[in-house]
Design an enzyme around this catalytic site. Structure first.
Site, short mmCIF file in Angstrom:
data_model
loop_
_atom_site.label_atom_id
_atom_site.label_comp_id
_atom_site.label_asym_id
_atom_site.label_seq_id
_atom_site.Cartn_x
_atom_site.Cartn_y
_atom_site.Cartn_z
N LEU A 128 0.85 -1.19 0.00
CA LEU A 128 0.00 0.00 0.00
C LEU A 128 0.89 1.24 0.00
CD1 LEU A 128 -2.91 1.25 0.34
CD2 LEU A 128 -2.52 1.14 2.82
N SER A 135 0.93 7.97 5.65
CA SER A 135 -0.34 8.15 6.37
C SER A 135 -1.46 8.48 5.39
CB SER A 135 -0.20 9.28 7.40
OG SER A 135 0.63 8.86 8.47
N ILE A 160 8.06 -2.43 2.49
CA ILE A 160 7.20 -3.61 2.38
C ILE A 160 7.78 -4.78 3.18
CG2 ILE A 160 6.04 -5.19 0.80
CD1 ILE A 160 5.19 -2.15 0.65
N GLN A 341 15.42 1.36 31.63
CA GLN A 341 15.86 2.27 32.70
C GLN A 341 16.20 1.48 33.96
OE1 GLN A 341 16.34 5.46 32.22
NE2 GLN A 341 16.72 6.14 34.31
N GLU A 368 1.40 0.04 10.14
CA GLU A 368 -0.05 -0.25 10.06
C GLU A 368 -0.87 0.93 10.60
OE1 GLU A 368 -1.47 -4.17 10.41
OE2 GLU A 368 0.33 -5.00 9.48
N GLY A 369 -0.34 2.14 10.36
CA GLY A 369 -0.99 3.37 10.77
C GLY A 369 -0.38 3.90 12.05
N1 CAA Z 1 -13.52 0.31 5.90
C1 CAA Z 1 -14.14 0.48 4.72
N2 CAA Z 1 -14.16 1.68 4.06
C2 CAA Z 1 -13.53 2.72 4.65
C3 CAA Z 1 -12.86 2.60 5.89
C4 CAA Z 1 -12.88 1.35 6.53
N3 CAA Z 1 -12.28 1.17 7.69
N4 CAA Z 1 -12.32 3.79 6.22
C5 CAA Z 1 -12.64 4.63 5.23
N5 CAA Z 1 -13.39 3.99 4.29
C6 CAA Z 1 -13.95 4.55 3.08
C7 CAA Z 1 -14.80 5.79 3.43
O1 CAA Z 1 -16.12 5.41 3.76
C8 CAA Z 1 -14.74 6.58 2.15
O2 CAA Z 1 -15.66 6.02 1.23
P1 CAA Z 1 -16.45 6.92 0.14
O3 CAA Z 1 -15.42 7.32 -0.85
O4 CAA Z 1 -17.46 5.98 -0.42
O5 CAA Z 1 -17.04 8.07 0.88
C9 CAA Z 1 -13.34 6.29 1.61
O6 CAA Z 1 -12.93 5.05 2.22
C10 CAA Z 1 -12.34 7.38 1.96
O7 CAA Z 1 -12.30 7.48 3.38
P2 CAA Z 1 -11.63 8.73 4.13
O8 CAA Z 1 -12.20 10.00 3.58
O9 CAA Z 1 -11.75 8.49 5.60
O10 CAA Z 1 -10.12 8.61 3.65
P3 CAA Z 1 -8.87 9.50 3.99
O11 CAA Z 1 -8.15 9.78 2.73
O12 CAA Z 1 -9.26 10.67 4.86
O13 CAA Z 1 -7.91 8.49 4.80
C11 CAA Z 1 -7.00 7.41 6.75
C12 CAA Z 1 -8.24 7.90 5.98
C13 CAA Z 1 -7.57 6.79 8.00
C14 CAA Z 1 -6.06 8.52 7.13
C15 CAA Z 1 -6.24 6.35 5.90
O14 CAA Z 1 -5.56 6.94 4.82
C16 CAA Z 1 -5.28 5.53 6.73
O15 CAA Z 1 -5.66 4.57 7.38
N6 CAA Z 1 -3.97 5.92 6.71
C17 CAA Z 1 -2.95 5.10 7.36
C18 CAA Z 1 -2.35 4.14 6.37
C19 CAA Z 1 -1.78 2.93 7.01
O16 CAA Z 1 -2.26 2.44 8.03
N7 CAA Z 1 -0.75 2.40 6.40
C20 CAA Z 1 -0.16 1.19 6.88
C21 CAA Z 1 0.58 0.52 5.78
S1 CAA Z 1 0.60 -1.25 5.90
C22 CAA Z 1 1.83 -1.68 6.95
O17 CAA Z 1 2.39 -0.90 7.66
C23 CAA Z 1 2.14 -3.16 6.97
C24 CAA Z 1 3.44 -3.52 7.57
O18 CAA Z 1 4.47 -3.42 6.98
C25 CAA Z 1 3.49 -4.13 8.91
#
Ligand code: CAA
Length: 384
Positions: A128, A135, A160, A341, A368-369
């Site tokens: 992703l 973020s 990744i 500590q 994961e956020g």
């Molecule tokens: N489930 C289903 N749909 C969802 C949802 C959910 N939990 N959250 C949002 N949506 C939908 C919304 O309903 C919206 O739908 P519509 O277009 O139909 O209205 C759409 O998605 C957009 O939602 P937002 O307006 O809330 O989106 P945003 O751009 O404001 O972003 C955010 C929200 C929470 C900031 C999101 O971008 C996010 O979670 N960011 C963090 C990213 C992340 O966690 N990355 C981790 C990478 S993986 C990793 O780290 C793995 C590893 O290596 C261990």
């Protein structure tokens, strides 16, 4: 309102003791050496596959063990107590690769890839994040264009987990440049797809025996049948996956926290200053009490969130997963700080296990956020 029950079932207790035994005997002893050598534990992962720990949500019909979420968080906690690097490798394969394929893949795709993943024969990953989309996941720029029976991907993914070892990656790419978050689509990309390559491994502060690297797609072709859900649903699939997978990171944090407490307690009993073991000193006793109290709070919240996730379609599941991830990861960071500590100067030495935990735990409030994004998710759900 009746809440979820916390009394573990007989099956969950059995699983926990089996995983604890395996983690203590097989994973913990070599963890320091693997960390120092940045060595990925291929053999251990194979054995975990044989134990059914890499396809825990995958039903038996696709070669998995079909456990529930409470069992899963219990197993991730035990593995991470022994080694957080093995914990994240396990968590990523189960929750950000197997789970979305199981939930959004076609029957044909599930039959094709899940048995390999669930058996531990191969590992999984999740693409992703990009250099310009962390973020703000919806800002990703990797593109996918339809060409007959294939999709052609171009772009780059960053940070990744399991890159270089995994065979299947769930990858989110832009299929409509005009449609914002609704213009993203999710695919399963195998590592042998033409045009796919993995960049050099990252030099990380912690989790050094897990693999992290960029992915590159240069006219990378995948069959149209590798699509997850429908075109344009990629962002929602990614968000739903993270709602689920964040519990794995909460559980990883609880496992690290548990180990930080064990190390603090052992050291306090063994280290003598001012004429006796430092465990006799009230300041040290209070430190232990604080670490232990936060540990139980984090564990209960994580298991509660997992029990709610097991009640499929419960609208509180996503918020609770974010709350568990937020609290458990921050509490585990505090615990490792306090445990180090308590170790004094020795804690600053790599010969002491707490030094590795202190480095490993740091990422739990980031991947994961970040904690900030968890607060955003929680607040939006509260205010909706
Ligand atoms: N489930 C289903 N749909 C969802 C949802 C959910 N939990 N959250 C949002 N949506 C939908 C919304 O309903 C919206 O739908 P519509 O277009 O139909 O209205 C759409 O998605 C957009 O939602 P937002 O307006 O809330 O989106 P945003 O751009 O404001 O972003 C955010 C929200 C929470 C900031 C999101 O971008 C996010 O979670 N960011 C963090 C990213 C992340 O966690 N990355 C981790 C990478 S993986 C990793 O780290 C793995 C590893 O290596 C261990």
């Amino acid at each position: 309102m009746t809440g979820p029950s916390f009394a573990p079932t007989e099956e969950q207790q059995l699983l926990q003791s089996e995983v604890r035994r395996f983690a203590t005997e097989r994973i913990l002893p070599g963890a320091a050496e693997r960390d120092a050598k940045k060595e990925f534990p291929v053999d251990i992962l194979r054995e975990m596959g044989d134990m059914g720990l890499l396809g825990m949500f995958v039903p038996e019909e696709y070669g998995g063990t079909g456990f529930d979420m409470v069992s899963y968080v219990t197993a991730v906690e035990e593995v991470s107590r022994a080694c957080a690097s093995v914990g994240v490798t396990m968590s990523v394969t189960n929750s950000v690769c197997c789970w979305p394929i199981l939930t959004f893949g076609t029957e044909e795709l599930k039959d094709r890839v899940l048995p390999e993943l669930a058996s531990g024969e191969v590992l999984g990953g999740f693409g992703l994040t990009e250099p310009g989309a962390g973020s703000d996941a919806g800002a990703l720029r990797t593109t996918a264009k339809r060409d007959g029976d294939t999709w052609v991907l171009n772009g780059e993914k960053a940070w990744i987990t399991n890159a270089g070892q995994a065979k299947y990656f769930v990858v989110v790419a832009r299929t409509d440049p005009e449609a914002g978050n609704r213009g993203l689509t999710a695919f399963v990309v195998p590592s042998d797809a033409p045009g796919f390559s993995v960049g050099p491994a990252e030099h990380k502060l912690g989790l050094r025996s897990s693999l992290t690297a960029p992915l590159h797609f240069a006219d990378c072709r995948v069959p149209a049948s590798n699509l997850l859900g429908k075109e344009g649903q990629g962002f929602k699939i990614a968000m739903a996956t993270l709602d689920h997978s964040r519990l794995g990171i909460a559980a990883q944090s609880v496992g690290i926290h548990q180990r930080a407490l064990e190390l603090a307690r052992d050291y306090a009993l063994e280290r003598e200053q001012f004429g006796g073991p430092i465990a006799d000193l009230q300041a040290i006793q209070f430190t232990l009490a604080d670490i232990a109290t936060e540990l139980e709070a984090a564990r209960v919240l994580t298991r509660c969130a997992a029990a709610v996730a097991d009640q499929h379609q419960n609208p509180d599941a996503g918020r609770l997963a974010s709350e568990a991830k937020l609290y458990a990861s921050e509490a585990a960071n505090r615990a490792c700080y306090k445990s180090l500590q308590l170790h004094g100067g020795n804690g600053f030495h790599e010969d002491y296990e707490i030094a590795r935990l202190y480095r490993d735990v740091r990422v739990t409030t980031i991947y994961e956020g970040t904690s900030e994004m968890q607060r955003l998710v929680i607040a939006r759900k509260l205010l909706a």
